[in-house]
Design an enzyme around this catalytic site. Sequence first.
Site, PDB file in Angstrom:
ATOM      1  N   HIS A  99     -32.919 -32.088  34.124  1.00 62.24           N
ATOM      2  CA  HIS A  99     -32.287 -30.970  33.429  1.00 62.24           C
ATOM      3  C   HIS A  99     -32.159 -31.278  31.946  1.00 62.24           C
ATOM      4  O   HIS A  99     -32.343 -32.427  31.513  1.00 62.24           O
ATOM      5  CB  HIS A  99     -30.894 -30.700  34.010  1.00 62.24           C
ATOM      6  CG  HIS A  99     -29.979 -31.880  33.876  1.00 62.24           C
ATOM      7  ND1 HIS A  99     -29.874 -32.853  34.855  1.00 62.24           N
ATOM      8  CD2 HIS A  99     -29.150 -32.273  32.866  1.00 62.24           C
ATOM      9  CE1 HIS A  99     -29.012 -33.774  34.461  1.00 62.24           C
ATOM     10  NE2 HIS A  99     -28.562 -33.449  33.249  1.00 62.24           N
ATOM     11  N   LEU A 100     -31.815 -30.264  31.189  1.00 64.44           N
ATOM     12  CA  LEU A 100     -31.563 -30.374  29.753  1.00 64.44           C
ATOM     13  C   LEU A 100     -30.070 -30.164  29.542  1.00 64.44           C
ATOM     14  O   LEU A 100     -29.535 -29.082  29.816  1.00 64.44           O
ATOM     15  CB  LEU A 100     -32.375 -29.314  29.010  1.00 64.44           C
ATOM     16  CG  LEU A 100     -32.360 -29.306  27.483  1.00 64.44           C
ATOM     17  CD1 LEU A 100     -33.031 -30.560  26.940  1.00 64.44           C
ATOM     18  CD2 LEU A 100     -33.067 -28.065  26.973  1.00 64.44           C
ATOM     19  N   TYR A 181     -22.690 -33.309  20.601  1.00 58.32           N
ATOM     20  CA  TYR A 181     -23.089 -34.104  19.446  1.00 58.32           C
ATOM     21  C   TYR A 181     -23.690 -33.228  18.352  1.00 58.32           C
ATOM     22  O   TYR A 181     -24.446 -32.295  18.631  1.00 58.32           O
ATOM     23  CB  TYR A 181     -24.114 -35.161  19.871  1.00 58.32           C
ATOM     24  CG  TYR A 181     -23.605 -36.060  20.960  1.00 58.32           C
ATOM     25  CD1 TYR A 181     -22.718 -37.089  20.691  1.00 58.32           C
ATOM     26  CD2 TYR A 181     -24.011 -35.872  22.279  1.00 58.32           C
ATOM     27  CE1 TYR A 181     -22.248 -37.907  21.696  1.00 58.32           C
ATOM     28  CE2 TYR A 181     -23.545 -36.686  23.302  1.00 58.32           C
ATOM     29  CZ  TYR A 181     -22.663 -37.699  23.000  1.00 58.32           C
ATOM     30  OH  TYR A 181     -22.191 -38.509  23.999  1.00 58.32           O
ATOM     31  N   HIS A 187     -33.640 -33.673  25.093  1.00 51.27           N
ATOM     32  CA  HIS A 187     -34.633 -34.312  25.950  1.00 51.27           C
ATOM     33  C   HIS A 187     -34.269 -34.108  27.411  1.00 51.27           C
ATOM     34  O   HIS A 187     -33.137 -33.739  27.737  1.00 51.27           O
ATOM     35  CB  HIS A 187     -34.726 -35.810  25.638  1.00 51.27           C
ATOM     36  CG  HIS A 187     -33.442 -36.541  25.847  1.00 51.27           C
ATOM     37  ND1 HIS A 187     -32.439 -36.572  24.896  1.00 51.27           N
ATOM     38  CD2 HIS A 187     -32.983 -37.247  26.903  1.00 51.27           C
ATOM     39  CE1 HIS A 187     -31.416 -37.277  25.362  1.00 51.27           C
ATOM     40  NE2 HIS A 187     -31.720 -37.702  26.577  1.00 51.27           N
ATOM     41  N   VAL A 188     -35.239 -34.356  28.272  1.00 53.36           N
ATOM     42  CA  VAL A 188     -35.049 -34.255  29.712  1.00 53.36           C
ATOM     43  C   VAL A 188     -35.295 -35.638  30.301  1.00 53.36           C
ATOM     44  O   VAL A 188     -36.413 -36.152  30.242  1.00 53.36           O
ATOM     45  CB  VAL A 188     -36.021 -33.229  30.329  1.00 53.36           C
ATOM     46  CG1 VAL A 188     -35.950 -33.260  31.849  1.00 53.36           C
ATOM     47  CG2 VAL A 188     -35.712 -31.827  29.806  1.00 53.36           C
TER      48      VAL A 188
END
Length: 267
Positions: A99-100, A181, A187-188
């Site tokens: 997942h992202l 953040y 990224h995944v």
Amino acid sequence: MESLAAYDDSEEEGEQPAAEERNGGGDERGGVHAEKEVSRDGRVRSFPHVKGNFPGFVFVPIIGAGDGLKAAAMQAVEAAALVLGPSRVLHRIPLSEVHLSLSRTFAVRRPQIDSLVQLLRDQLHALPRFTATLSGAALYTNDDASRTFVGLRLDAGEKRTHMMVRGVDRALDTFRVPPYYSDLSFHVSVAWTTGALEPGTPSVLNLAPLAAGAAEPGGEPGGEPGGEPGGGAGGGAGAAAGKRVDFAVDAAKAKIGARTYRFELRS
């Protein structure tokens, strides 16, 4: 509005999601210092036990990527193994679970869940659907340096994903949860290993040697047409980045305790 509480790690209330994959950071969350617990496979749980709390996080499921995701994940893990060396054991993440991430891990008490779910639904339904692309891979270390992740990097759709993060931040801010953040590197994650990167280890993975050879499962040899400038099959920037993977972003999900909630984006 009452703030979201610290995390309870009890089994009946759901498993802790993977820790955020970042460089640096600490273990202090919500003003409560976390006592670390290490599982048999080396994973560290950094939230304290607080009865009655439910862990949660918000994410985009990777849908419609097909064999391309499998090929890209294999390519990234093989490249990471070359960089990390034989002493580091890589644990692959099932493709059904990748997942992202759109939020940090947070915790919520039962009476707060319905309000939070509605706020997330309102924020995310206002945003349009889009197509995103993964290209290239890198190594990411989580906040407490207990794990390093192999991640496929988001190459297209970053601006739209930032909009989703800001919407999630607005919903969570109602409960005084710190924003995600500010210097995000989307990224995944497809694999992980225990511990931080050794000094001098490159974080960006070079996939060119793996992309330049035979055809990958379900794809063409090397890079794909329409890749990064100078890219192409068997060489250049496209090969260095590896296989490009497109996926549809038409919804986000939140896992809170043992339940998962789906939030459709605008058609």
